[in-house]
Write an enzyme that holds these catalytic residues in place. Structure first.
Site, mmCIF file in Angstrom:
data_model
loop_
_atom_site.group_PDB
_atom_site.id
_atom_site.type_symbol
_atom_site.label_atom_id
_atom_site.label_comp_id
_atom_site.label_asym_id
_atom_site.label_seq_id
_atom_site.Cartn_x
_atom_site.Cartn_y
_atom_site.Cartn_z
ATOM 1 C CE1 TYR A 53 -8.813 -4.745 -47.343
ATOM 2 C CE2 TYR A 53 -9.888 -5.829 -45.514
ATOM 3 C CZ TYR A 53 -9.675 -4.706 -46.277
ATOM 4 O OH TYR A 53 -10.325 -3.542 -45.974
ATOM 5 C CG HIS A 109 -12.454 -2.305 -51.431
ATOM 6 N ND1 HIS A 109 -11.706 -3.401 -51.131
ATOM 7 C CD2 HIS A 109 -12.107 -1.375 -50.501
ATOM 8 C CE1 HIS A 109 -10.951 -3.157 -50.066
ATOM 9 N NE2 HIS A 109 -11.181 -1.928 -49.673
HETATM 10 P P1 NAP Z 1 -6.998 0.515 -37.264
HETATM 11 O O1 NAP Z 1 -7.975 -0.518 -36.898
HETATM 12 O O2 NAP Z 1 -7.349 1.952 -37.098
HETATM 13 O O3 NAP Z 1 -5.630 0.305 -36.448
HETATM 14 C C1 NAP Z 1 -5.009 -0.945 -36.359
HETATM 15 C C2 NAP Z 1 -3.755 -0.740 -35.493
HETATM 16 O O4 NAP Z 1 -4.155 -0.365 -34.165
HETATM 17 C C3 NAP Z 1 -2.900 -1.985 -35.382
HETATM 18 O O5 NAP Z 1 -1.552 -1.563 -35.425
HETATM 19 C C4 NAP Z 1 -3.267 -2.532 -33.985
HETATM 20 O O6 NAP Z 1 -2.172 -3.190 -33.391
HETATM 21 C C5 NAP Z 1 -3.552 -1.258 -33.231
HETATM 22 N N1 NAP Z 1 -4.497 -1.475 -32.125
HETATM 23 C C6 NAP Z 1 -5.612 -2.245 -32.128
HETATM 24 N N2 NAP Z 1 -6.237 -2.172 -30.932
HETATM 25 C C7 NAP Z 1 -5.500 -1.354 -30.154
HETATM 26 C C8 NAP Z 1 -5.618 -0.896 -28.821
HETATM 27 N N3 NAP Z 1 -6.650 -1.255 -28.059
HETATM 28 N N4 NAP Z 1 -4.658 -0.066 -28.331
HETATM 29 C C9 NAP Z 1 -3.618 0.324 -29.098
HETATM 30 N N5 NAP Z 1 -3.451 -0.062 -30.380
HETATM 31 C C10 NAP Z 1 -4.390 -0.908 -30.907
HETATM 32 O O7 NAP Z 1 -6.478 0.359 -38.790
HETATM 33 P P2 NAP Z 1 -6.909 -0.522 -40.038
HETATM 34 O O8 NAP Z 1 -6.593 -1.949 -39.849
HETATM 35 O O9 NAP Z 1 -6.356 0.148 -41.240
HETATM 36 O O10 NAP Z 1 -8.511 -0.338 -40.121
HETATM 37 C C11 NAP Z 1 -9.421 -1.249 -39.556
HETATM 38 C C12 NAP Z 1 -10.091 -2.097 -40.618
HETATM 39 O O11 NAP Z 1 -10.843 -1.296 -41.513
HETATM 40 C C13 NAP Z 1 -9.106 -2.814 -41.553
HETATM 41 O O12 NAP Z 1 -8.426 -3.868 -40.897
HETATM 42 C C14 NAP Z 1 -10.030 -3.188 -42.670
HETATM 43 O O13 NAP Z 1 -10.810 -4.315 -42.299
HETATM 44 C C15 NAP Z 1 -10.876 -1.921 -42.786
HETATM 45 N N6 NAP Z 1 -10.367 -0.962 -43.806
HETATM 46 C C16 NAP Z 1 -11.144 -0.735 -44.889
HETATM 47 C C17 NAP Z 1 -10.707 0.146 -45.881
HETATM 48 C C18 NAP Z 1 -11.578 0.389 -47.084
HETATM 49 O O14 NAP Z 1 -11.106 0.965 -48.062
HETATM 50 N N7 NAP Z 1 -12.839 -0.020 -47.033
HETATM 51 C C19 NAP Z 1 -9.480 0.816 -45.774
HETATM 52 C C20 NAP Z 1 -8.724 0.577 -44.623
HETATM 53 C C21 NAP Z 1 -9.183 -0.301 -43.635
HETATM 54 P P3 NAP Z 1 -2.045 -4.805 -33.293
HETATM 55 O O15 NAP Z 1 -2.332 -5.365 -34.660
HETATM 56 O O16 NAP Z 1 -0.635 -4.972 -32.852
HETATM 57 O O17 NAP Z 1 -3.013 -5.309 -32.265
#
Ligand code: NAP
Length: 271
Positions: A53, A109
């Protein structure tokens, strides 16, 4: 009063993993540092990052204000670094960037079929033995690979982190994790903000005075998952902690289970 930020799931190592964490993918620089600091002020105690990241140094600055024992920090080793000594080196570099002396959870990962898992696990075992890592796990591993990781590891595999949300429901992995005492973390729990207009989620949200995002998170928690929504605005950071004092009915759960929309966000060939 106990809130969702205080609730934990017990790992096979006996460690307590907060069921709500802050996802940090795509958060960088001062925005990352500011967001993580704000999340901590709001009570978040679990931060999810990864060497890939590119934000461990910023997270490291943000977490210095809190006593280490009050935080649960997860990082992930990239699959290119799965050779035994590369795992150890990658972990040391993550710790140095984060400015901490141990990780609460260290994950592989992505699967990498070109490096034998038993070698990778020897590296993980060394990190555990040296106290640089408290618990280990995997990410993007399906059930077959999860079993292989368990077979290759002396220490318990404590966690599998996979894409999991109402638009990508799971069945086999949650069941396997439940049966083996492995914590399941749902990444992209908000489907990266997609289809917030989904009528089923909106209707259920309206009935409870909550947003579709909050409905998604509670649905996952009630499935037994740990959730790590990424949020960068104060409004979203706060909303994602408001998961107490209301509940989804069995009918709500079933409506979400059987929602017609299906999508896969992260292109992983393995899951
Ligand atoms: P996510 O958490 O599903 O979605 C993030 C999005 O949702 C952002 O655009 C955020 O906007 C918005 N959001 C957050 N809270 C909200 C709410 N209450 N109402 C409306 N919209 C909201 O997506 P992600 O970041 O991909 O996944 C979460 C975490 O999982 C990652 O950050 C990472 O740490 C982990 N991850 C791991 C892998 C892996 O391969 N292990 C892959 C992908 C992700 P704002 O930013 O504008 O608040």
């Amino acid at each position: 009063m106990m809130g969702i930020v205080d609730k934990t799931s017990e790992l096979p190592t006996g460690a307590s993993m907060p069921v709500l964490g802050l996802g940090t993918w795509d958060l960088r620089g001062t925005k990352c540092e500011r967001t993580v600091k704000e999340a901590i002020q709001l009570g978040y105690r679990h931060i999810d990052t990864a060497e890939m990241y590119g934000n461990e140094a910023e997270i490291g600055k943000a977490v210095q204000s809190v006593e280490r024992e009050h935080l649960f920090i997860t990082s992930k080793v990239s699959s290119a670094n799965f050779a035994k000594y590369d795992v150890i080196r990658a972990c040391n570099q993550s710790l140095s960037r984060l400015g901490i002396d141990h990780l609460d959870l260290y994950l592989l990962h992505w699967p990498n079929d070109t490096i034998p898992l038993d070698q990778t696990m020897e590296g993980m075992q060394r990190l555990l033995a040296d106290g640089r890592v408290r618990s280990i796990g995997v990410s993007n591993f399906d059930v077959r690979r999860l079993q292989e990781a368990m077979d290759a590891s002396e220490a318990p595999i404590c966690n599998d982190q996979v894409e999991y949300h109402p638009l990508r429901p799971r069945d086999e992995i949650p069941r396997f994790c439940r049966d083996h005492g492995i914590a399941l973390t749902a990444y992209c729990p908000l489907a990266r903000g997609k289809v917030m207009g989904n009528e089923t989620l909106r209707r259920i949200g309206r009935q409870h005075g909550k947003s579709p995002a909050q409905v998604r998170l509670l649905w996952l928690l009630k499935k037994g998952a740990v959730v790590i929504p990424k949020a960068s605005s104060t409004e979203h950071l706060v909303a994602n902690t408001e998961l107490d004092g209301w509940d989804l009915t069995p009918e709500d759960m079933e409506s979400i289970d059987t929602m017609a929309v299906r999508t896969k966000l992260v292109d992983v060939n393995y899951t």
